[in-house]
Design a protein around this motif. Structure first.
Motif, PDB file in Angstrom:
ATOM      1  N   ALA A 123       0.834  -1.208   0.000  1.00 24.16           N
ATOM      2  CA  ALA A 123       0.000   0.000   0.000  1.00 24.16           C
ATOM      3  C   ALA A 123       0.865   1.253   0.000  1.00 24.16           C
ATOM      4  O   ALA A 123       0.579   2.220  -0.705  1.00 24.16           O
ATOM      5  N   GLU A 124       1.932   1.252   0.779  1.00 21.36           N
ATOM      6  CA  GLU A 124       2.822   2.415   0.821  1.00 21.36           C
ATOM      7  C   GLU A 124       3.533   2.617  -0.516  1.00 21.36           C
ATOM      8  O   GLU A 124       3.631   3.741  -1.013  1.00 21.36           O
ATOM      9  N   ALA A 126       2.480   1.569  -3.473  1.00 20.41           N
ATOM     10  CA  ALA A 126       1.464   1.985  -4.455  1.00 20.41           C
ATOM     11  C   ALA A 126       1.090   3.451  -4.299  1.00 20.41           C
ATOM     12  O   ALA A 126       0.843   4.141  -5.288  1.00 20.41           O
ATOM     13  N   GLY A 127       1.079   3.928  -3.081  1.00 23.60           N
ATOM     14  CA  GLY A 127       0.692   5.313  -2.836  1.00 23.60           C
ATOM     15  C   GLY A 127       1.780   6.338  -3.099  1.00 23.60           C
ATOM     16  O   GLY A 127       1.492   7.509  -3.305  1.00 23.60           O
ATOM     17  N   GLN A 128       3.042   5.909  -3.102  1.00 21.49           N
ATOM     18  CA  GLN A 128       4.129   6.879  -3.193  1.00 21.49           C
ATOM     19  C   GLN A 128       5.107   6.675  -4.339  1.00 21.49           C
ATOM     20  O   GLN A 128       5.959   7.529  -4.584  1.00 21.49           O
TER      21      GLN A 128
END
Length: 137
Positions: A123-124, A126-128
């Motif tokens: 998730a991290e 994918a988000g950054q």
């Protein structure tokens, strides 16, 4: 279309799902596939820094990934060990510094409260990440 795909792995079953998807995408696009292991560094400050995996363990994991990629028909497969305190920032920085245009990774089945409490490297990333990210389950 991807030219350079980065695929983080830790040897787990969910990482294998990501690896298989990365191999598929690399075959379809003719992209270079690089498999990376983030060797988490513990300690430091007043004591020695101790990496999560020993050198031989990392070499074995990366060697198996490279062999699997070549057995699947890929010609351009590379490997790299990243040593860092946290996995997601290391993956993101490496992808950015080396101009990767796609990161493909697996993720565990964390949902709801479990996901909020445990967090998620996928998730991290994918988000950054500065590029396309595919998270495979």
């Amino acid at each position: 279309m991807s030219n350079k795909i980065l695929c983080p792995t830790d040897g787990s079953d969910h990482a294998k799902v990501g690896f298989d998807r990365a191999v598929e995408l690399a075959k379809q696009s003719g992209a270079r596939l690089t498999v990376c292991v983030v060797n988490i560094a513990h300690g430091g400050a007043r004591g020695p820094t101790i990496n999560h995996w020993k050198e031989g363990e990392v070499a074995e994991l990366l060697g198996a990934a490279e062999a699997a990629g070549k057995a699947a028909g890929l010609v351009d497969v590379g490997t790299v060990e990243l040593v860092a305190r946290e996995a997601a920032p290391a993956i993101i920085a490496y992808a950015e510094q080396n101009a990767y245009d796609h990161i493909v990774m697996g993720t565990g089945d964390k949902r709801g409260v479990k996901r909020l409490v445990l967090g998620s490297v996928a998730a991290e990333v994918a988000g950054q990440a500065p590029c396309t990210v595919t998270v495979a389950r």
